[in-house]
Design an enzyme around this catalytic site. Sequence first.
Site, PDB file in Angstrom:
ATOM      1  NE  ARG A 119      56.080 130.993  94.783  1.00  0.00           N
ATOM      2  CZ  ARG A 119      56.437 131.398  93.575  1.00  0.00           C
ATOM      3  NH1 ARG A 119      57.313 132.373  93.421  1.00  0.00           N
ATOM      4  NH2 ARG A 119      55.902 130.833  92.513  1.00  0.00           N
ATOM      5  NE  ARG A 178      53.962 131.833  84.237  1.00  0.00           N
ATOM      6  CZ  ARG A 178      54.469 132.406  85.336  1.00  0.00           C
ATOM      7  NH1 ARG A 178      54.260 133.667  85.579  1.00  0.00           N
ATOM      8  NH2 ARG A 178      55.191 131.694  86.179  1.00  0.00           N
ATOM      9  CE  LYS A 234      59.921 134.361  85.082  1.00  0.00           C
ATOM     10  NZ  LYS A 234      60.193 132.958  85.465  1.00  0.00           N
TER      11      LYS A 234
HETATM   12  P1  AMP Z   1      55.531 133.072  89.396  1.00  0.00           P
HETATM   13  O1  AMP Z   1      55.743 133.773  90.677  1.00  0.00           O
HETATM   14  O2  AMP Z   1      55.811 133.976  88.211  1.00  0.00           O
HETATM   15  O3  AMP Z   1      56.270 131.760  89.282  1.00  0.00           O
HETATM   16  O4  AMP Z   1      53.973 132.720  89.307  1.00  0.00           O
HETATM   17  C1  AMP Z   1      53.345 131.861  90.235  1.00  0.00           C
HETATM   18  C2  AMP Z   1      52.014 131.396  89.702  1.00  0.00           C
HETATM   19  O5  AMP Z   1      51.151 132.507  89.475  1.00  0.00           O
HETATM   20  C3  AMP Z   1      52.084 130.666  88.359  1.00  0.00           C
HETATM   21  O6  AMP Z   1      52.401 129.306  88.509  1.00  0.00           O
HETATM   22  C4  AMP Z   1      50.672 130.882  87.855  1.00  0.00           C
HETATM   23  O7  AMP Z   1      49.756 130.025  88.483  1.00  0.00           O
HETATM   24  C5  AMP Z   1      50.357 132.288  88.308  1.00  0.00           C
HETATM   25  N1  AMP Z   1      50.762 133.277  87.277  1.00  0.00           N
HETATM   26  C6  AMP Z   1      51.738 134.205  87.368  1.00  0.00           C
HETATM   27  N2  AMP Z   1      51.847 134.935  86.252  1.00  0.00           N
HETATM   28  C7  AMP Z   1      50.910 134.449  85.404  1.00  0.00           C
HETATM   29  C8  AMP Z   1      50.514 134.753  84.078  1.00  0.00           C
HETATM   30  N3  AMP Z   1      51.148 135.708  83.382  1.00  0.00           N
HETATM   31  N4  AMP Z   1      49.505 134.058  83.544  1.00  0.00           N
HETATM   32  C9  AMP Z   1      48.874 133.093  84.227  1.00  0.00           C
HETATM   33  N5  AMP Z   1      49.200 132.739  85.456  1.00  0.00           N
HETATM   34  C10 AMP Z   1      50.203 133.390  86.060  1.00  0.00           C
END
Ligand code: AMP
Length: 356
Positions: free
Chosen positions: A300, A255, A180
């Site tokens: 990360r 999400r 994404k």
């Molecule tokens: P990502 O970079 O999109 O994979 O997000 C990393 C982490 O941030 C996720 O595993 C969640 O812990 C948190 N996170 C990101 N976006 C959301 C969201 N829309 N709702 C809740 N937690 C989020």
Amino acid sequence: MSQTEIQSAVEDLAKKISADHKDETPIFIGVLNGSFMFVADFLKAYEHPCEVSFVKLSSYQGLTSTGIVETLLDPPENIKGRTVIILEDIIDTGRTLKELVHLFSNTNVKEFKIATLFYKSEIYNGEYSIDYVGIEIPNKFIVGYGLDYNELGRNLKEVYQLNQKHMINLVLFGKPGAGKGTQAEFLKEKYNLKHISTGDLFRYNMKNDTELGQLAKSYIDKGDLVPDEVTIKMLQDDVEKNPDASGFIFDGFPRTTAQAEALDAFLATRGMKIDATIALEANDETLIQRLLERGKVSGRTDDQDEDKIRNRFDEYNQKTAPLKNYYEEQGKFHSVNGIGEIDEITHRLGKVIEEL
Ligand code: AMP
């Protein structure tokens, strides 16, 4: 912008350039398609000996990470030792300009200069100095006087700012590691959109140790979702920081169903809506490999541990996957194969977006 304003900017450019080059015979090179009207009017206003030619570039296919665009018409031959002045209709991010400079880099011209009628100083990357600028404009999508929107509008005599109702708001949907963020980087350039990644916003806050960052950290470290009320508020604040955006790519948001409902309600209060939700599909084993690889370079911690990754997939399956139905019921759900070369996938996404 009226015909008079455009004409006077074109004439000013012709005056400035002739003051610098009237004692030689420069070759003006228009960049097709957008520059054809500008070149025609410019030449009529340029009252000294000159030659004219064109190059044609296209960013339609083969958009790569270096921003290389396809060359459809090469520079003329016999330009060695000559003064070449590029006539661009518009310079925005500088991506096409980079390719232009590259195109002429081995031509051994005497002098290589760049003139542009319109210039978006706010987003120009500043890589090369621009020798002549006609009109500085804000970062808005413009149409007319050779510039198009989906190939239409080039014949307009004036220049118009595209109405906000042509906004495109996209949700990029898919499991962690689906690509994404990578694809959003390309799509935001291609369609002039603002990219909002809630994951990036959380990481930014954690890095700067803000209150929000401290709160989110405990959830993110485990691979759990951050509570909705926190996430929704953060997302809304970021949308509001960009009142002039010509559209958004939401990446990693929504999400949960509550987030999707909140997003629809919030956008509606601003006369906006989601146009499409596009899912990037890939199997779990591929995704785990990608995430572990990414974890090695990005640092990360949530990408470095298979248990955390599996927990993120569980969260996705339980809380995020049901959103497919939510968007399907609205007729907005599209699915794209997320496995393959990056630019192949960008192309697949582009096909969906261009059919909207
Ligand atoms: P990502 O970079 O999109 O994979 O997000 C990393 C982490 O941030 C996720 O595993 C969640 O812990 C948190 N996170 C990101 N976006 C959301 C969201 N829309 N709702 C809740 N937690 C989020």
